[in-house]
Design a protein around this motif. Structure first.
Motif, PDB file in Angstrom:
ATOM      1  N   ASP A   1     -48.505 -61.790 -35.674  1.00 13.60           N
ATOM      2  CA  ASP A   1     -47.124 -61.337 -35.529  1.00 13.60           C
ATOM      3  C   ASP A   1     -46.561 -60.942 -36.894  1.00 13.60           C
ATOM      4  OD1 ASP A   1     -46.048 -63.618 -36.869  1.00 13.60           O
ATOM      5  OD2 ASP A   1     -45.728 -64.680 -34.991  1.00 13.60           O
ATOM      6  N   ASN A   2     -45.360 -60.380 -36.880  1.00 13.85           N
ATOM      7  CA  ASN A   2     -44.799 -59.831 -38.123  1.00 13.85           C
ATOM      8  C   ASN A   2     -44.373 -60.908 -39.119  1.00 13.85           C
ATOM      9  OD1 ASN A   2     -45.327 -57.164 -37.511  1.00 13.85           O
ATOM     10  ND2 ASN A   2     -43.455 -56.965 -36.317  1.00 13.85           N
ATOM     11  N   LEU A   3     -44.059 -62.119 -38.662  1.00 15.53           N
ATOM     12  CA  LEU A   3     -43.802 -63.200 -39.629  1.00 15.53           C
ATOM     13  C   LEU A   3     -45.083 -63.560 -40.376  1.00 15.53           C
ATOM     14  CD1 LEU A   3     -41.283 -65.600 -37.859  1.00 15.53           C
ATOM     15  CD2 LEU A   3     -40.902 -64.241 -39.925  1.00 15.53           C
ATOM     16  N   GLU A   4     -46.208 -63.502 -39.675  1.00 13.99           N
ATOM     17  CA  GLU A   4     -47.488 -63.732 -40.358  1.00 13.99           C
ATOM     18  C   GLU A   4     -47.788 -62.579 -41.318  1.00 13.99           C
ATOM     19  OE1 GLU A   4     -49.963 -66.283 -37.044  1.00 13.99           O
ATOM     20  OE2 GLU A   4     -49.565 -64.158 -36.631  1.00 13.99           O
ATOM     21  N   ARG A   5     -47.435 -61.375 -40.919  1.00 13.30           N
ATOM     22  CA  ARG A   5     -47.674 -60.215 -41.789  1.00 13.30           C
ATOM     23  C   ARG A   5     -46.826 -60.275 -43.059  1.00 13.30           C
ATOM     24  NH1 ARG A   5     -48.095 -57.655 -36.675  1.00 13.30           N
ATOM     25  NH2 ARG A   5     -50.215 -56.889 -36.368  1.00 13.30           N
ATOM     26  N   ILE A   6     -45.548 -60.683 -42.932  1.00 14.64           N
ATOM     27  CA  ILE A   6     -44.731 -60.740 -44.150  1.00 14.64           C
ATOM     28  C   ILE A   6     -45.274 -61.816 -45.087  1.00 14.64           C
ATOM     29  CG2 ILE A   6     -42.912 -62.283 -43.274  1.00 14.64           C
ATOM     30  CD1 ILE A   6     -42.459 -59.295 -45.688  1.00 14.64           C
ATOM     31  N   HIS A   7     -45.818 -62.875 -44.533  1.00  9.77           N
ATOM     32  CA  HIS A   7     -46.459 -63.884 -45.383  1.00  9.77           C
ATOM     33  C   HIS A   7     -47.661 -63.266 -46.094  1.00  9.77           C
ATOM     34  CE1 HIS A   7     -48.772 -67.419 -46.581  1.00  9.77           C
ATOM     35  NE2 HIS A   7     -47.588 -67.989 -46.706  1.00  9.77           N
ATOM     36  N   GLN A   8     -48.388 -62.414 -45.385  1.00  5.33           N
ATOM     37  CA  GLN A   8     -49.526 -61.704 -45.985  1.00  5.33           C
ATOM     38  C   GLN A   8     -49.059 -60.797 -47.125  1.00  5.33           C
ATOM     39  OE1 GLN A   8     -51.636 -59.342 -43.074  1.00  5.33           O
ATOM     40  NE2 GLN A   8     -53.607 -60.058 -43.817  1.00  5.33           N
ATOM     41  N   VAL A   9     -47.925 -60.125 -46.932  1.00  6.15           N
ATOM     42  CA  VAL A   9     -47.359 -59.267 -47.979  1.00  6.15           C
ATOM     43  C   VAL A   9     -47.071 -60.100 -49.231  1.00  6.15           C
ATOM     44  CG1 VAL A   9     -45.314 -57.911 -48.636  1.00  6.15           C
ATOM     45  CG2 VAL A   9     -46.377 -57.560 -46.401  1.00  6.15           C
ATOM     46  N   ASP A  10     -46.396 -61.243 -49.031  1.00  7.03           N
ATOM     47  CA  ASP A  10     -46.023 -62.067 -50.184  1.00  7.03           C
ATOM     48  C   ASP A  10     -47.239 -62.708 -50.845  1.00  7.03           C
ATOM     49  OD1 ASP A  10     -43.382 -61.370 -49.868  1.00  7.03           O
ATOM     50  OD2 ASP A  10     -42.884 -63.136 -48.661  1.00  7.03           O
ATOM     51  N   ALA A  11     -48.224 -63.097 -50.058  1.00  5.81           N
ATOM     52  CA  ALA A  11     -49.459 -63.639 -50.638  1.00  5.81           C
ATOM     53  C   ALA A  11     -50.184 -62.562 -51.440  1.00  5.81           C
ATOM     54  CB  ALA A  11     -50.365 -64.197 -49.537  1.00  5.81           C
ATOM     55  N   ALA A  12     -50.196 -61.325 -50.939  1.00  3.42           N
ATOM     56  CA  ALA A  12     -50.825 -60.217 -51.675  1.00  3.42           C
ATOM     57  C   ALA A  12     -50.090 -59.975 -52.991  1.00  3.42           C
ATOM     58  CB  ALA A  12     -50.842 -58.954 -50.818  1.00  3.42           C
ATOM     59  N   TRP A  13     -48.752 -60.054 -52.975  1.00  2.42           N
ATOM     60  CA  TRP A  13     -47.955 -59.938 -54.206  1.00  2.42           C
ATOM     61  C   TRP A  13     -48.396 -61.004 -55.198  1.00  2.42           C
ATOM     62  CZ3 TRP A  13     -43.723 -57.023 -56.083  1.00  2.42           C
ATOM     63  CH2 TRP A  13     -43.054 -57.584 -57.170  1.00  2.42           C
ATOM     64  N   ASN A  14     -48.446 -62.242 -54.745  1.00  2.00           N
ATOM     65  CA  ASN A  14     -48.802 -63.354 -55.632  1.00  2.00           C
ATOM     66  C   ASN A  14     -50.203 -63.198 -56.210  1.00  2.00           C
ATOM     67  OD1 ASN A  14     -46.322 -64.606 -55.362  1.00  2.00           O
ATOM     68  ND2 ASN A  14     -47.002 -65.967 -53.717  1.00  2.00           N
TER      69      ASN A  14
END
Length: 125
Positions: A2-15
Motif C-alpha cells: 500500500d502507499n503508506l508502505e511505499r512512502i516508507h520506502q521513499v524515506d528509506a531510499a532517501w536515508n
C-alpha cells in the motif's frame, strides 16, 4: 504494497541515498511544493534539490521507524507522514526539524507532493 508502505520506502531510499529507488517512486509528471513555493517543481528539480541537500548535510536522516504519525485517505491514494529530521554538516551544529509530507499517489508513484519543514526549537525528539 500500500502507499503508506511505499512512502516508507521513499524515506528509506532517501536515508540510504538510493536515488534510483527514490526516483522510481516518483512519477515523471510529478509536481511538488515545499514550504510555501508559489509554483510547483518537477521530478528532475525534486531529485536535484534532494541530492544537493544531502551533499550539504551528509548526516541528515528522516526518522521513519516509526514516524511521529502516518495515515492515508480512505481510498489510500493520499498519504501524510510526520517525522523528525536530523541534519549535520561540518560547518554547522546539529539541527533537528519536523517534516510533514502529503502525497497523492497514482499507480504506485507520487504524482503530487507538499512538504513542510518546521525548524521550531521545540520540535519533539
Amino acid at each position: 504494497m500500500d502507499n503508506l508502505e511505499r512512502i516508507h520506502q521513499v524515506d528509506a531510499a532517501w536515508n540510504q541515498r538510493d536515488w534510483e529507488l527514490y526516483g522510481s517512486l516518483i512519477a515523471d509528471n510529478f509536481q511538488g511544493w515545499m514550504n510555501g513555493d508559489s509554483q510547483p517543481h518537477d521530478k528532475a528539480e525534486h531529485l536535484r534539490r534532494g541530492q544537493a541537500y544531502c551533499a550539504a548535510y551528509p548526516g541528515n536522516r528522516i526518522h521513519c521507524d516509526p514516524y511521529l504519525d502516518a495515515f492515508a485517505s480512505e481510498d489510500g491514494q493520499r498519504t501524510c507522514t510526520i517525522s523528525t529530521v536530523t541534519a549535520s554538516s561540518s560547518d554547522a551544529a546539529d539541527q533537528r526539524a519536523m517534516l510533514m509530507v502529503v502525497c497523492h499517489w497514482r499507480d504506485g508513484q507520487i504524482v503530487r507532493q507538499r512538504e513542510s519543514i518546521c525548524t521550531d526549537p521545540f520540535v519533539p525528539a
